[in-house]
Write a protein that holds these residues in place. Structure first.
Motif, mmCIF file in Angstrom:
data_model
loop_
_atom_site.group_PDB
_atom_site.id
_atom_site.type_symbol
_atom_site.label_atom_id
_atom_site.label_comp_id
_atom_site.label_asym_id
_atom_site.label_seq_id
_atom_site.Cartn_x
_atom_site.Cartn_y
_atom_site.Cartn_z
ATOM 1 N N MET A 29 2.221 -1.357 -13.744
ATOM 2 C CA MET A 29 2.393 -0.970 -13.097
ATOM 3 C C MET A 29 3.301 -0.656 -12.553
ATOM 4 O O MET A 29 4.647 -1.640 -12.039
ATOM 5 C CB MET A 29 1.401 -1.603 -11.973
ATOM 6 C CG MET A 29 1.172 -0.896 -10.319
ATOM 7 S SD MET A 29 0.015 -1.634 -9.444
ATOM 8 C CE MET A 29 -0.747 -0.773 -9.851
ATOM 9 N N SER A 30 4.250 0.797 -12.423
ATOM 10 C CA SER A 30 5.295 1.251 -11.444
ATOM 11 C C SER A 30 4.935 1.366 -10.210
ATOM 12 O O SER A 30 4.567 1.142 -9.572
ATOM 13 C CB SER A 30 6.010 2.728 -12.708
ATOM 14 O OG SER A 30 4.818 3.075 -11.803
ATOM 15 N N VAL A 31 6.606 0.906 -9.583
ATOM 16 C CA VAL A 31 6.678 1.097 -8.115
ATOM 17 C C VAL A 31 6.368 2.352 -7.656
ATOM 18 O O VAL A 31 5.271 2.475 -6.494
ATOM 19 C CB VAL A 31 8.362 1.328 -7.613
ATOM 20 C CG1 VAL A 31 8.132 1.649 -6.577
ATOM 21 C CG2 VAL A 31 8.507 -0.598 -7.984
ATOM 22 N N GLU A 32 5.829 3.861 -8.650
ATOM 23 C CA GLU A 32 5.541 4.938 -7.672
ATOM 24 C C GLU A 32 3.528 4.467 -8.269
ATOM 25 O O GLU A 32 3.061 4.766 -7.536
ATOM 26 C CB GLU A 32 5.915 5.961 -8.660
ATOM 27 C CG GLU A 32 7.480 6.429 -8.737
ATOM 28 C CD GLU A 32 8.089 5.302 -9.455
ATOM 29 O OE1 GLU A 32 8.176 4.808 -10.692
ATOM 30 O OE2 GLU A 32 10.043 5.605 -8.879
ATOM 31 N N ASP A 33 3.275 3.735 -9.026
ATOM 32 C CA ASP A 33 1.734 3.294 -8.874
ATOM 33 C C ASP A 33 1.442 2.677 -7.433
ATOM 34 O O ASP A 33 0.838 3.483 -7.706
ATOM 35 C CB ASP A 33 1.395 2.998 -9.990
ATOM 36 C CG ASP A 33 1.625 3.398 -11.656
ATOM 37 O OD1 ASP A 33 1.188 4.869 -11.529
ATOM 38 O OD2 ASP A 33 1.710 2.941 -12.969
ATOM 39 N N VAL A 34 1.913 1.949 -7.902
ATOM 40 C CA VAL A 34 2.161 1.200 -6.016
ATOM 41 C C VAL A 34 2.069 2.182 -5.156
ATOM 42 O O VAL A 34 1.204 2.040 -4.479
ATOM 43 C CB VAL A 34 2.605 -0.090 -5.874
ATOM 44 C CG1 VAL A 34 2.466 -0.427 -4.503
ATOM 45 C CG2 VAL A 34 2.689 -1.232 -7.230
ATOM 46 N N VAL A 35 3.216 2.860 -4.838
ATOM 47 C CA VAL A 35 3.067 3.830 -3.832
ATOM 48 C C VAL A 35 2.308 4.495 -3.512
ATOM 49 O O VAL A 35 1.445 5.127 -2.436
ATOM 50 C CB VAL A 35 4.393 4.748 -3.937
ATOM 51 C CG1 VAL A 35 4.077 5.511 -2.713
ATOM 52 C CG2 VAL A 35 5.950 3.617 -3.583
ATOM 53 N N ASP A 36 1.542 5.570 -4.704
ATOM 54 C CA ASP A 36 0.099 6.244 -5.569
ATOM 55 C C ASP A 36 -1.240 5.326 -4.416
ATOM 56 O O ASP A 36 -1.974 6.232 -3.603
ATOM 57 C CB ASP A 36 0.352 7.389 -6.399
ATOM 58 C CG ASP A 36 1.438 7.733 -6.259
ATOM 59 O OD1 ASP A 36 2.060 8.045 -5.749
ATOM 60 O OD2 ASP A 36 1.181 7.284 -8.189
ATOM 61 N N CYS A 37 -1.178 4.086 -4.775
ATOM 62 C CA CYS A 37 -2.562 3.686 -4.088
ATOM 63 C C CYS A 37 -2.272 2.867 -3.021
ATOM 64 O O CYS A 37 -3.504 2.664 -2.140
ATOM 65 C CB CYS A 37 -2.286 1.747 -4.784
ATOM 66 S SG CYS A 37 -2.456 1.944 -6.388
ATOM 67 N N THR A 38 -1.139 2.978 -2.451
ATOM 68 C CA THR A 38 -1.200 2.609 -1.094
ATOM 69 C C THR A 38 -0.803 4.462 -0.009
ATOM 70 O O THR A 38 -0.114 5.310 -0.647
ATOM 71 C CB THR A 38 0.036 2.041 -0.139
ATOM 72 O OG1 THR A 38 1.154 2.323 -0.660
ATOM 73 C CG2 THR A 38 -0.203 0.492 -0.927
ATOM 74 N N ASN A 39 -1.799 3.989 0.916
ATOM 75 C CA ASN A 39 -1.371 5.757 1.720
ATOM 76 C C ASN A 39 0.158 4.879 2.824
ATOM 77 O O ASN A 39 0.229 4.625 3.377
ATOM 78 C CB ASN A 39 -2.551 6.037 2.904
ATOM 79 C CG ASN A 39 -3.083 6.115 1.901
ATOM 80 O OD1 ASN A 39 -4.018 6.737 0.925
ATOM 81 N ND2 ASN A 39 -4.538 5.563 2.278
ATOM 82 N N ASP A 59 -0.074 -9.926 -10.258
ATOM 83 C CA ASP A 59 -1.160 -11.141 -10.974
ATOM 84 C C ASP A 59 -2.485 -10.860 -10.782
ATOM 85 O O ASP A 59 -2.491 -9.648 -10.101
ATOM 86 C CB ASP A 59 -0.763 -11.898 -9.760
ATOM 87 C CG ASP A 59 -2.071 -13.015 -9.769
ATOM 88 O OD1 ASP A 59 -3.249 -13.035 -9.635
ATOM 89 O OD2 ASP A 59 -1.363 -14.456 -10.937
ATOM 90 N N PRO A 60 -3.149 -10.973 -11.748
ATOM 91 C CA PRO A 60 -3.977 -10.338 -11.833
ATOM 92 C C PRO A 60 -5.233 -10.075 -10.512
ATOM 93 O O PRO A 60 -6.051 -9.755 -9.919
ATOM 94 C CB PRO A 60 -5.990 -11.351 -13.109
ATOM 95 C CG PRO A 60 -3.854 -11.751 -13.345
ATOM 96 C CD PRO A 60 -2.924 -11.621 -12.692
ATOM 97 N N VAL A 61 -5.194 -11.330 -9.918
ATOM 98 C CA VAL A 61 -6.350 -11.179 -8.705
ATOM 99 C C VAL A 61 -5.227 -10.543 -7.989
ATOM 100 O O VAL A 61 -6.064 -10.082 -6.753
ATOM 101 C CB VAL A 61 -6.086 -13.263 -8.354
ATOM 102 C CG1 VAL A 61 -7.121 -13.160 -6.045
ATOM 103 C CG2 VAL A 61 -6.593 -14.255 -9.089
ATOM 104 N N VAL A 62 -4.023 -10.901 -7.412
ATOM 105 C CA VAL A 62 -3.675 -9.555 -6.810
ATOM 106 C C VAL A 62 -3.366 -7.878 -6.949
ATOM 107 O O VAL A 62 -4.002 -7.426 -6.085
ATOM 108 C CB VAL A 62 -1.895 -10.010 -6.124
ATOM 109 C CG1 VAL A 62 -1.943 -8.058 -5.833
ATOM 110 C CG2 VAL A 62 -1.688 -10.867 -6.222
ATOM 111 N N ALA A 91 -7.054 -2.600 -6.311
ATOM 112 C CA ALA A 91 -8.152 -2.051 -6.637
ATOM 113 C C ALA A 91 -9.223 -2.210 -5.419
ATOM 114 O O ALA A 91 -9.908 -1.291 -4.999
ATOM 115 C CB ALA A 91 -9.032 -3.041 -8.124
ATOM 116 N N ALA A 92 -9.546 -3.452 -5.018
ATOM 117 C CA ALA A 92 -10.736 -3.607 -3.456
ATOM 118 C C ALA A 92 -10.382 -2.405 -2.720
ATOM 119 O O ALA A 92 -11.198 -1.478 -1.499
ATOM 120 C CB ALA A 92 -11.064 -4.881 -3.587
#
Length: 58
Positions: free
Chosen positions: A1-11, A46-49, A54-55
């Motif tokens: 997962m890239s930093v940009e992916d995380v930014v896209d997942c969050t608002n 980490d898979p749990v994170v 995702a949730a």
């Protein structure tokens, strides 16, 4: 997962904030840097994170 992916997942989180959070997650062994690809910083989450993120996204 890239930093940009995380930014896209969050608002409305800034890239700098996400990078700081990932650094803390690294210290807590919840995420680990794995290198760079196509100029993007990649992280193993980490898979749990990952399931929690995702949730939250739904």
């Amino acid at each position: 997962m890239s930093v940009e992916d995380v930014v896209d997942c969050t608002n409305d989180l800034l890239v700098d904030v996400v990078k700081k959070v990932l650094q803390w997650a690294n210290l807590l062994s919840l995420a680990n840097p794995v290198g760079q690809r196509y100029g993007q910083e990649l992280w193993y989450i980490d898979p749990v994170v990952g399931r929690i993120l995702a949730a939250i996204e739904e």
